[in-house]
Scaffold this active site. Sequence first.
Site, PDB file in Angstrom:
ATOM      1  N   ARG A 182      58.462 -64.446 -21.646  1.00  0.00           N
ATOM      2  CA  ARG A 182      59.824 -64.178 -22.097  1.00  0.00           C
ATOM      3  C   ARG A 182      60.771 -64.836 -21.101  1.00  0.00           C
ATOM      4  NH1 ARG A 182      57.304 -58.934 -22.357  1.00  0.00           N
ATOM      5  NH2 ARG A 182      57.116 -58.144 -24.505  1.00  0.00           N
ATOM      6  N   LYS A 206      58.638 -55.884 -20.458  1.00  0.00           N
ATOM      7  CA  LYS A 206      59.468 -54.778 -20.921  1.00  0.00           C
ATOM      8  C   LYS A 206      58.878 -53.447 -20.475  1.00  0.00           C
ATOM      9  CE  LYS A 206      61.466 -57.024 -24.988  1.00  0.00           C
ATOM     10  NZ  LYS A 206      61.638 -56.941 -26.453  1.00  0.00           N
ATOM     11  N   HIS A 282      62.068 -68.642 -26.659  1.00  0.00           N
ATOM     12  CA  HIS A 282      61.199 -67.823 -27.504  1.00  0.00           C
ATOM     13  C   HIS A 282      60.436 -68.667 -28.518  1.00  0.00           C
ATOM     14  CE1 HIS A 282      60.970 -63.591 -26.753  1.00  0.00           C
ATOM     15  NE2 HIS A 282      60.678 -63.328 -28.009  1.00  0.00           N
ATOM     16  N   ARG A 285      57.300 -69.383 -26.875  1.00  0.00           N
ATOM     17  CA  ARG A 285      56.488 -68.158 -26.837  1.00  0.00           C
ATOM     18  C   ARG A 285      55.822 -67.936 -28.196  1.00  0.00           C
ATOM     19  NH1 ARG A 285      55.875 -62.928 -24.476  1.00  0.00           N
ATOM     20  NH2 ARG A 285      56.284 -61.191 -25.899  1.00  0.00           N
ATOM     21  N   HIS A 308      52.918 -57.050 -25.568  1.00  0.00           N
ATOM     22  CA  HIS A 308      53.386 -56.152 -26.623  1.00  0.00           C
ATOM     23  C   HIS A 308      52.806 -54.760 -26.418  1.00  0.00           C
ATOM     24  CE1 HIS A 308      54.183 -59.688 -29.628  1.00  0.00           C
ATOM     25  NE2 HIS A 308      55.160 -59.523 -28.759  1.00  0.00           N
ATOM     26  N   TYR A 317      52.450 -62.631 -36.432  1.00  0.00           N
ATOM     27  CA  TYR A 317      51.914 -63.987 -36.307  1.00  0.00           C
ATOM     28  C   TYR A 317      50.740 -64.236 -37.242  1.00  0.00           C
ATOM     29  CZ  TYR A 317      54.721 -64.140 -32.060  1.00  0.00           C
ATOM     30  OH  TYR A 317      55.766 -64.101 -31.172  1.00  0.00           O
TER      31      TYR A 317
END
Length: 336
Positions: A182, A206, A282, A285, A308, A317
């Site tokens: 990210r 995150k 992104h 990514r 994630h 995806y």
Amino acid sequence: MKDSSFTPSSTLFRGSTLPVADFLEKLSTLKNLSPNTVIAYRTDLFQFFSFLAQHLGLADLSLFDPEQVTTVEVRLFMAALIERGVRQRSIARKLASVKSFYRYLQESGHIRNSLFSALATPQYPKRVPGFLTEQQTEKFFNELLPQSAQGFRKPEKNELDESFICERDRSILELLYSSGLRISELIGLKVGELDLERGYVKLTGKGRKQRIVPVGQQAVDALKKYFEVRRNFFRMKRTGDAGELLHVFVTKSGKKLYPMLVQRLTRKYLTSVTDQKKKNPHLLRHTFATHLLNSGADLNSVSDMLGHSNLSTTEIYTHVTFERLKEVYRKAHPNA
């Protein structure tokens, strides 16, 4: 249109007993949410309560009872957002923020009942992320970028500056694609978190969750070249020892990069290979994840590498890879 509607007045929460600050503190400390995520929650809540104050004719929320909110107010809030051009996904996020706050009010004893406990948050199909094809990626990294990185932007004033910027930008792009970082992870990456000899990077994503992601050989080579040029650059500039710099990617003055700079350089470089509207970090990514799945990587491993917390986030995806499988099937199967 941006969702900046219902900006609260400075006196909106005067005399209010709503524990918004306590709720946000909980999100930050106990749930380890990033500062940007906490700010998003704060904005959503302030917009919701600002709308309620306007709708109910209140100058402030000193006499407001959170249990007096009904589905009517919620629907009116949604309608007002739609009228102002706010996207459906943003509306769903705002409702999720308010629902989370009301759950906190109930759990902490501020209210007995919450209509939000039985109110479903609208679900909208997730957008399939854009990505570069394998052919575009190969052309970009193996032909266009090595030939003349400086051709994508205005040249620097001298050869020393040009060499530093060129190798820095090249290694940024290589690492974004190689390891799926990210933009916040790239900017915050510290020298001690990168092991080029063993080929991995330690990332803090995150919720301050840490993970280790492999770094491909092409990116390793680019980073080694960048560090070599970086050492020489700061030695010649006499602005300090490059070994003292904390972050991997820095400006010519040795400061940590800022998001807009990375966004801008990524857009300039990727313009040469794609006409997609969003040419941001992104995109690389998304390309990283899509290419891994196309090559047979399992979903759980890709989810771990992306950082994630929920596998469903990665499953978006699989739509892309399924389309590729159908194409292979049509070409290879005699009865397709």
